[in-house]
Scaffold this active site. Sequence first.
Site, PDB file in Angstrom:
ATOM      1  N   ASN A 166     -69.018 -63.038  -4.796  1.00 26.13           N
ATOM      2  CA  ASN A 166     -69.152 -64.379  -4.223  1.00 26.13           C
ATOM      3  C   ASN A 166     -68.267 -64.602  -2.998  1.00 26.13           C
ATOM      4  O   ASN A 166     -68.679 -65.239  -2.048  1.00 26.13           O
ATOM      5  CB  ASN A 166     -68.917 -65.454  -5.298  1.00 26.13           C
ATOM      6  CG  ASN A 166     -67.574 -65.349  -5.955  1.00 26.13           C
ATOM      7  OD1 ASN A 166     -66.976 -64.277  -6.026  1.00 26.13           O
ATOM      8  ND2 ASN A 166     -67.071 -66.460  -6.450  1.00 26.13           N
ATOM      9  N   LYS A 189     -62.510 -51.615  -6.049  1.00 23.29           N
ATOM     10  CA  LYS A 189     -63.945 -51.537  -6.333  1.00 23.29           C
ATOM     11  C   LYS A 189     -64.584 -52.885  -6.012  1.00 23.29           C
ATOM     12  O   LYS A 189     -64.453 -53.843  -6.767  1.00 23.29           O
ATOM     13  CB  LYS A 189     -64.211 -51.203  -7.806  1.00 23.29           C
ATOM     14  CG  LYS A 189     -65.668 -50.799  -8.018  1.00 23.29           C
ATOM     15  CD  LYS A 189     -66.213 -51.120  -9.397  1.00 23.29           C
ATOM     16  CE  LYS A 189     -66.831 -52.465  -9.501  1.00 23.29           C
ATOM     17  NZ  LYS A 189     -68.013 -52.717  -8.684  1.00 23.29           N
ATOM     18  N   ASP A 191     -67.841 -55.434  -5.577  1.00 19.05           N
ATOM     19  CA  ASP A 191     -69.122 -55.536  -6.269  1.00 19.05           C
ATOM     20  C   ASP A 191     -70.146 -54.725  -5.475  1.00 19.05           C
ATOM     21  O   ASP A 191     -70.141 -54.736  -4.247  1.00 19.05           O
ATOM     22  CB  ASP A 191     -69.544 -57.002  -6.327  1.00 19.05           C
ATOM     23  CG  ASP A 191     -70.690 -57.211  -7.297  1.00 19.05           C
ATOM     24  OD1 ASP A 191     -70.444 -57.816  -8.349  1.00 19.05           O
ATOM     25  OD2 ASP A 191     -71.820 -56.774  -7.005  1.00 19.05           O
ATOM     26  N   GLU A 262     -58.794 -63.315 -12.970  1.00 17.30           N
ATOM     27  CA  GLU A 262     -59.247 -64.650 -12.576  1.00 17.30           C
ATOM     28  C   GLU A 262     -60.722 -64.746 -12.928  1.00 17.30           C
ATOM     29  O   GLU A 262     -61.559 -64.045 -12.373  1.00 17.30           O
ATOM     30  CB  GLU A 262     -59.032 -64.933 -11.104  1.00 17.30           C
ATOM     31  CG  GLU A 262     -59.298 -66.423 -10.876  1.00 17.30           C
ATOM     32  CD  GLU A 262     -59.259 -66.839  -9.443  1.00 17.30           C
ATOM     33  OE1 GLU A 262     -58.174 -66.751  -8.847  1.00 17.30           O
ATOM     34  OE2 GLU A 262     -60.304 -67.261  -8.940  1.00 17.30           O
ATOM     35  N   LEU A 263     -61.041 -65.624 -13.863  1.00 12.75           N
ATOM     36  CA  LEU A 263     -62.374 -65.620 -14.472  1.00 12.75           C
ATOM     37  C   LEU A 263     -63.121 -66.912 -14.143  1.00 12.75           C
ATOM     38  O   LEU A 263     -62.848 -67.563 -13.159  1.00 12.75           O
ATOM     39  CB  LEU A 263     -62.220 -65.397 -15.978  1.00 12.75           C
ATOM     40  CG  LEU A 263     -61.327 -64.191 -16.340  1.00 12.75           C
ATOM     41  CD1 LEU A 263     -61.155 -64.076 -17.843  1.00 12.75           C
ATOM     42  CD2 LEU A 263     -61.876 -62.899 -15.762  1.00 12.75           C
ATOM     43  N   CYS A 296     -65.592 -69.823  -8.003  1.00 14.30           N
ATOM     44  CA  CYS A 296     -64.945 -70.050  -9.293  1.00 14.30           C
ATOM     45  C   CYS A 296     -64.264 -71.414  -9.348  1.00 14.30           C
ATOM     46  O   CYS A 296     -64.107 -71.983 -10.423  1.00 14.30           O
ATOM     47  CB  CYS A 296     -63.966 -68.928  -9.598  1.00 14.30           C
ATOM     48  SG  CYS A 296     -62.833 -68.574  -8.258  1.00 14.30           S
ATOM     49  N   GLU A 394     -70.508 -72.210 -17.421  1.00 13.72           N
ATOM     50  CA  GLU A 394     -70.498 -72.109 -15.964  1.00 13.72           C
ATOM     51  C   GLU A 394     -71.900 -71.735 -15.462  1.00 13.72           C
ATOM     52  O   GLU A 394     -72.496 -70.777 -15.943  1.00 13.72           O
ATOM     53  CB  GLU A 394     -69.495 -71.031 -15.558  1.00 13.72           C
ATOM     54  CG  GLU A 394     -69.308 -70.908 -14.062  1.00 13.72           C
ATOM     55  CD  GLU A 394     -68.260 -69.842 -13.717  1.00 13.72           C
ATOM     56  OE1 GLU A 394     -68.308 -68.751 -14.294  1.00 13.72           O
ATOM     57  OE2 GLU A 394     -67.411 -70.130 -12.866  1.00 13.72           O
TER      58      GLU A 394
HETATM   59  P1  NDP Z   1     -68.984 -59.622 -13.319  1.00  7.90           P
HETATM   60  O1  NDP Z   1     -67.805 -60.069 -14.069  1.00  7.90           O
HETATM   61  O2  NDP Z   1     -70.000 -58.813 -14.018  1.00  7.90           O
HETATM   62  O3  NDP Z   1     -68.559 -58.753 -12.035  1.00  7.90           O
HETATM   63  C1  NDP Z   1     -67.323 -58.843 -11.350  1.00  7.90           C
HETATM   64  C2  NDP Z   1     -66.852 -57.435 -11.001  1.00  7.90           C
HETATM   65  O4  NDP Z   1     -66.605 -56.690 -12.194  1.00  7.90           O
HETATM   66  C3  NDP Z   1     -67.886 -56.631 -10.223  1.00  7.90           C
HETATM   67  O5  NDP Z   1     -67.229 -55.805  -9.281  1.00  7.90           O
HETATM   68  C4  NDP Z   1     -68.546 -55.817 -11.310  1.00  7.90           C
HETATM   69  O6  NDP Z   1     -69.179 -54.660 -10.831  1.00  7.90           O
HETATM   70  C5  NDP Z   1     -67.346 -55.472 -12.172  1.00  7.90           C
HETATM   71  N1  NDP Z   1     -67.658 -55.088 -13.547  1.00  7.90           N
HETATM   72  C6  NDP Z   1     -68.798 -55.286 -14.235  1.00  7.90           C
HETATM   73  N2  NDP Z   1     -68.681 -54.788 -15.490  1.00  7.90           N
HETATM   74  C7  NDP Z   1     -67.432 -54.266 -15.594  1.00  7.90           C
HETATM   75  C8  NDP Z   1     -66.699 -53.632 -16.651  1.00  7.90           C
HETATM   76  N3  NDP Z   1     -67.214 -53.433 -17.858  1.00  7.90           N
HETATM   77  N4  NDP Z   1     -65.434 -53.247 -16.396  1.00  7.90           N
HETATM   78  C9  NDP Z   1     -64.871 -53.464 -15.190  1.00  7.90           C
HETATM   79  N5  NDP Z   1     -65.524 -54.052 -14.153  1.00  7.90           N
HETATM   80  C10 NDP Z   1     -66.782 -54.457 -14.355  1.00  7.90           C
HETATM   81  O7  NDP Z   1     -69.629 -60.866 -12.661  1.00  7.90           O
HETATM   82  P2  NDP Z   1     -71.149 -61.038 -12.236  1.00  7.90           P
HETATM   83  O8  NDP Z   1     -71.259 -60.585 -10.853  1.00  7.90           O
HETATM   84  O9  NDP Z   1     -72.114 -60.452 -13.194  1.00  7.90           O
HETATM   85  O10 NDP Z   1     -71.259 -62.590 -12.362  1.00  7.90           O
HETATM   86  C11 NDP Z   1     -71.424 -63.138 -13.665  1.00  7.90           C
HETATM   87  C12 NDP Z   1     -70.731 -64.462 -13.746  1.00  7.90           C
HETATM   88  O11 NDP Z   1     -69.314 -64.303 -13.626  1.00  7.90           O
HETATM   89  C13 NDP Z   1     -71.061 -65.400 -12.614  1.00  7.90           C
HETATM   90  O12 NDP Z   1     -72.291 -65.983 -12.744  1.00  7.90           O
HETATM   91  C14 NDP Z   1     -69.916 -66.331 -12.723  1.00  7.90           C
HETATM   92  O13 NDP Z   1     -70.093 -67.175 -13.812  1.00  7.90           O
HETATM   93  C15 NDP Z   1     -68.768 -65.420 -12.996  1.00  7.90           C
HETATM   94  N6  NDP Z   1     -68.064 -64.991 -11.776  1.00  7.90           N
HETATM   95  C16 NDP Z   1     -66.874 -65.557 -11.499  1.00  7.90           C
HETATM   96  C17 NDP Z   1     -66.225 -65.211 -10.352  1.00  7.90           C
HETATM   97  C18 NDP Z   1     -64.914 -65.781  -9.986  1.00  7.90           C
HETATM   98  O14 NDP Z   1     -64.622 -65.859  -8.796  1.00  7.90           O
HETATM   99  N7  NDP Z   1     -64.062 -66.137 -10.937  1.00  7.90           N
HETATM  100  C19 NDP Z   1     -66.779 -64.280  -9.388  1.00  7.90           C
HETATM  101  C20 NDP Z   1     -68.052 -63.717  -9.788  1.00  7.90           C
HETATM  102  C21 NDP Z   1     -68.637 -64.072 -10.954  1.00  7.90           C
HETATM  103  P3  NDP Z   1     -70.713 -54.652 -10.370  1.00  7.90           P
HETATM  104  O15 NDP Z   1     -71.191 -56.045 -10.287  1.00  7.90           O
HETATM  105  O16 NDP Z   1     -70.656 -53.945  -9.071  1.00  7.90           O
HETATM  106  O17 NDP Z   1     -71.482 -53.910 -11.392  1.00  7.90           O
END
Ligand code: NDP
Length: 531
Positions: A166, A189, A191, A262-263, A296, A394
């Site tokens: 994002n 790493k 996304d 940060e989730l 977020c 969310e």
């Molecule tokens: P994810 O948590 O899946 O992805 C965030 C990062 O973690 C990406 O680089 C992803 O890799 C990586 N990742 C995925 N699975 C693993 C794992 N098992 N271990 C370590 N790293 C991993 O978020 P999404 O992109 O799927 O978004 C899902 C939801 O998360 C959103 O809709 C939103 O609610 C929330 N979100 C919150 C954010 C914030 O700023 N706090 C930012 C983004 C999402 P890759 O995607 O390359 O596979």
Amino acid sequence: MSSGRSSVAVANTSLTVDRLDRLTDRVRSTTDETIAVEAPATADRIGSVPDCSDADVDAAVAAAREAHADWAATPVDQRAAVIDRFSELVVDHRAELLDLLQLETGKSRQTAAEGLFSVPSACEQAVDRGPEAVADEPRGGGIPLLTTATVTYEPVGVVGVISPWNYPVTLSMADVIPALVAGNAVVLKPDEKTPYATLFLAELLERAGLPDDVLRVVTGEGGAVGPALIDRVDYVAFTGGTETGRAVAERAGRNLIDCSLELGGKNPLIVLDDADVEEAARGATTACFANAGQLCLSAERILVDESVFDDFLEAFVERTRQLTLGTAYDYDAEIGSLIDAAQLDRVRSRVEAAREAGATVHTGGRHRPDVGPYCYDPTILTGVDPDSQIACEETFGPVVTVQPVESTDAAVAAANDSPYGLNASVWTGDRSRGQRVARQVDCGTVCVNDGFAVGWGATDAPMGGFGDSGIGRRQGDEGIKRYLEARTVATSRVGPLVPSDQLPMGWVVEGASTAWQAGRRIKRAVRSLRR
Ligand code: NDP
């Protein structure tokens, strides 16, 4: 690598498909597996990045580990100077960086620019505070005058940074820059949907003087590359969804390494009875719809004192209707695209479920394929079932629910009725009252008379989440200290602290007790004088 790709997507930018390929070449990989990257504004494929294997991650971490020793031994002022030069390069190359950001995220240029300027701001904080954060700290010894203690700080080693799509530039650099100033090497790493802006920043860091391999970038599916990285690094800084965050924390825990997470959030925005509703409505449009709500810190729940509910809602709907959607490479549009079809489906299905359950859609509630394949109108809902998915989970999209509350206490109770606790905002005509209410809201940042920018912009202060919104803090001294191991060097001025051969133990106990009681009386007197 260019086959099957559309150069149409890059046509209105300063970019070329060859330039994207050169950025991709920065990822060193031995695998032939790749992952396609799409431009959300047009759904065109713009390139692909390696789907790194375990062996690739292994090699990246090993190279970073080797580079780490020299970087850690480089004086902190020199490390800070590299970061300072980098921030200048980021601003100098803003046009290309903005093009990359827009291309891979589908953001409006306005939103992209906000993200870009957070990088120099993070750099400035690291340059200003880094030297002090890593400096030795004298502390009180166990026995005044007879013993001393000094805390020294060492970089943890190799930090793994896992960042989301994002805000690929803002959120990766918020973790990378403090790690570097603290003397760590980093394996990052991004996304896999948004790798290019990050790779460009890695190029700029190199041009600013960062030695080879102090920062390595690996790309690939998070479910494979993420765990491989966590198993090899000394610390992990993660930004993303709460469920992924749990998996990251579990794995870090098994490896006995520390982490910051940060989730997600379900951020409340509270409008008190004395608020200027026009101002609150103006602020709420940005608080809710910046980056099409994929932030977020975005507000997804608005809680309005019932005495000003109608006025606020009218002003908010009016302002939201005036927001412009667009993904062109100019500053005309405020709101851009959602990231992909999955995010669009999530937004659409939640709004439809709310509508079917009887909610009122005041504006929006429409997919906008005429603007872009994943564009969706900013949407305001009232009359939402408080236990429904859209009210509790969310959405991460341009959708907000507005609800009347009968008092400030009720607003605070509703705000805190969530497992999340990332960001909140309080609107009032009385700033002191706003600050008092803010102290009652269980969130890592609470912004008074602003949505989130005033909190995020306070880079000298920590930022992070309560509850399901995360662990640890980025920004502020806390954001640097998380990457340091503390070592206490304690010294005795009087030889070993063991019973003396000359003094009988009974005398030692009596003497120590008398000294302790005298010391306690002196400390009490000093404390009461200070009060
Ligand atoms: P994810 O948590 O899946 O992805 C965030 C990062 O973690 C990406 O680089 C992803 O890799 C990586 N990742 C995925 N699975 C693993 C794992 N098992 N271990 C370590 N790293 C991993 O978020 P999404 O992109 O799927 O978004 C899902 C939801 O998360 C959103 O809709 C939103 O609610 C929330 N979100 C919150 C954010 C914030 O700023 N706090 C930012 C983004 C999402 P890759 O995607 O390359 O596979």
